[in-house]
Design an enzyme around this catalytic site. Structure first.
Site: not given
Ligand code: NAD
Ligand code: G6P
Ligand code: MN
Ligand code: MN
Length: 434
Positions: A93, A147, A169, A199, A254
């Site tokens: 990232r 994402n 989301c 977004h 966004y």
């Molecule tokens: P993070 O970096 O903590 O990752 C979560 C876990 O995924 C880690 O423990 C990592 O080891 C694991 N991982 C990596 N590759 C993997 C694979 N191939 N198979 C299984 N596990 C795997 O991330 P986070 O900050 O918790 O965010 C996780 C995801 O959720 C990201 O893609 C982020 O963008 C997304 N997210 C989306 C929203 C939304 O609004 N849709 C909100 C928050 C986070």
């Molecule tokens: C927002 C979005 C998520 C994104 C997150 C990032 O809430 O909806 O899709 O992953 O923010 O938050 P962070 O704390 O990882 O910057």
């Molecule tokens: Mn989102």
């Protein structure tokens, strides 16, 4: 009882998911939760998994929590699969955010070149998960947060035959809570007609107790210099009042990247110098969170988690799962197949729109055409997502360059190519298809 599998279980957001299941246990009896991760995430998985076990024990809920690195074992017989993984971790990232900045382009997790590359890394993995699901739990729902959730949902709809897939989301919930705060009322009294893409979603109409308050809302938004309508990860730059008066829509946080591009770029550059990009900030937040999670006396979700941009997103998942399971037919905003709901977007594409949530899945509520002022941008982002998804699946260089160039945040074909080449090299470990 219900069996749920969460892929990327070592995420710091997992305690929110647990809290959500505990809260709804009477309606949604989750008996088994399998948290799946990869070897790189094993330590986080253990810490968060132990906290999860303490949480259910304290709540007195008979929910078994399994921790595993064996995804296929976990998927057997699952009812719901939620995905929250990050391919390449926060280091990847950071590159998504830093490299474009060098070329004068927005560096962001889900928008512009960063969003493209997060998609290129993620889409092959999600399609792989779906292949496993076909075999091991063909009737399970896939609830994806990973994402870029819009592009990922688009790829799942186009390149797999698994139709039980929904993208989620927290932005729509965040906007609703933001409006409630601005009017000093409980969020349950606020309703927003959402339509657009992930977004890239707009509030077409906003209601308080059933009365349309768009005019008053725009008034309030424009009369406070910082309206607070943002997420933790996006700088709270105010809107040009006359722009909002002309727009007559509620933009999502966004949209600042598109309607305030140069201001946001300057903001990013300054932040990068002072505190690092968001990935670096999040890295520190995460270290703090995991220190807290390790405390054997902690048995609830700590409030510090709300410093993450994704606060409440797991709650959105629990409430979606609960409504599918109970055929609740309430309205939630999700990413799903358009089916004509937004006239200006292809029927087979993914959109983010209000849906009635049934046991057969989300039924999008038709909104007709989007207002002409924003229709083109939304269509362009959809085109970008489609071309990007194709590049992710084929590994074709020219398709990737096309996606990069048609993105509205990228100013030219030559800069697109320079950024593409540098990012392909930087991320090659996670891009086996190229
Ligand atoms: P993070 O970096 O903590 O990752 C979560 C876990 O995924 C880690 O423990 C990592 O080891 C694991 N991982 C990596 N590759 C993997 C694979 N191939 N198979 C299984 N596990 C795997 O991330 P986070 O900050 O918790 O965010 C996780 C995801 O959720 C990201 O893609 C982020 O963008 C997304 N997210 C989306 C929203 C939304 O609004 N849709 C909100 C928050 C986070
Ligand atoms: C927002 C979005 C998520 C994104 C997150 C990032 O809430 O909806 O899709 O992953 O923010 O938050 P962070 O704390 O990882 O910057
Ligand atoms: Mn989102
Ligand atoms: Mn361009």
């Amino acid at each position: 009882g219900v069996k749920i599998v969460t892929i990327g279980g070592g995420s710091s957001y997992t305690p929110e998911l647990i809290e959500g299941f505990i809260k709804r246990y009477d309606e949604l009896p989750v008996r088994e939760l399998w948290l799946v991760d990869i070897p790189e995430g094993e330590e986080k998985l253990k810490i968060v998994g132990e906290l999860a076990r303490r949480m259910v024990k304290k709540a007195g809920v008979p929910l078994d929590i399994h921790l595993t690195l064996d995804r296929r074992r976990a998927l057997e017989g699952a009812d719901f699969v939620t995905t929250q993984f990050r391919v390449g971790g926060l280091q990847a990232r950071a590159k998504d955010e830093q490299i474009p900045l060098k070329y004068g382009v927005i560096g962001q997790e889900t928008n512009g070149p960063g969003g493209l590359f997060k998609g290129l890394r993620t889409i092959p993995v999600i399609l792989d998960i779906i292949r496993d699901m076909k075999e091991l739990c063909p009737d399970a729902w896939l609830i994806n947060f990973t994402n870029p959730a819009g592009m990922v949902t688009e790829a799942v709809l186009r390149y797999s035959d698994h139709k039980k897939a929904v993208g989620l989301c927290n932005v729509p919930i965040g906007m609703r809570m933001g409006v409630a705060k601005l009017f000093n009322v409980d969020a349950s009294r606020v309703h927003i007609d959402f339509a657009g893409l992930n977004h890239m979603v707009f509030g077409l109409n906003v209601y308080l107790d059933g009365n349309n308050i768009m005019d008053q809302l725009i008034d309030r938004l424009t009369n406070s210099d910082k309206a607070g309508m943002t997420m933790r990860n996006i700088a709270d730059l105010g809107w040009e009042p006359d722009f909002l008066k002309g727009l007559k829509l509620l933009p999502c946080p966004y949209h600042r990247y598109y309607f305030q591009t140069s201001k946001m770029f300057e903001e990013e550059l300054e932040a990068a110098k002072k505190v690092g990009t968001r990935a670096e900030v999040v890295q520190k937040l995460e270290e703090e969170l995991f220190e807290l999670y390790k405390d054997p006396n902690l048995n609830v979700k700590p409030p510090q988690l709300e410093k993450r941009g994704g606060a409440y997103y797991s709650d959105a998942a629990c409430s979606l799962i609960c409504s599918i399971y109970n055929d609740k037919r309430d309205i939630q905003t999700v990413n799903t197949q358009n089916n004509g709901a937004i006239a200006s977007i292809p029927s087979e594409s993914a959109v983010e729109v209000n849906c009635i949530i049934t046991k057969e899945g989300p039924k999008p509520i038709a909104v007709g055409d989007l207002p002409v002022a924003v229709r083109g941008l939304v269509q362009q982002i959809k085109s970008f997502e489609r071309v990007a998804a194709e590049a992710a699946v084929t590994g074709d260089y020219y398709t990737a360059l096309l996606a990069m160039t048609i993105n509205p945040l990228v100013p030219s074909d030559t800069i697109a190519k320079q950024i593409l080449n540098e990012m392909l090299e930087a991320h090659k470990e996670y891009l086996p298809q190229f």
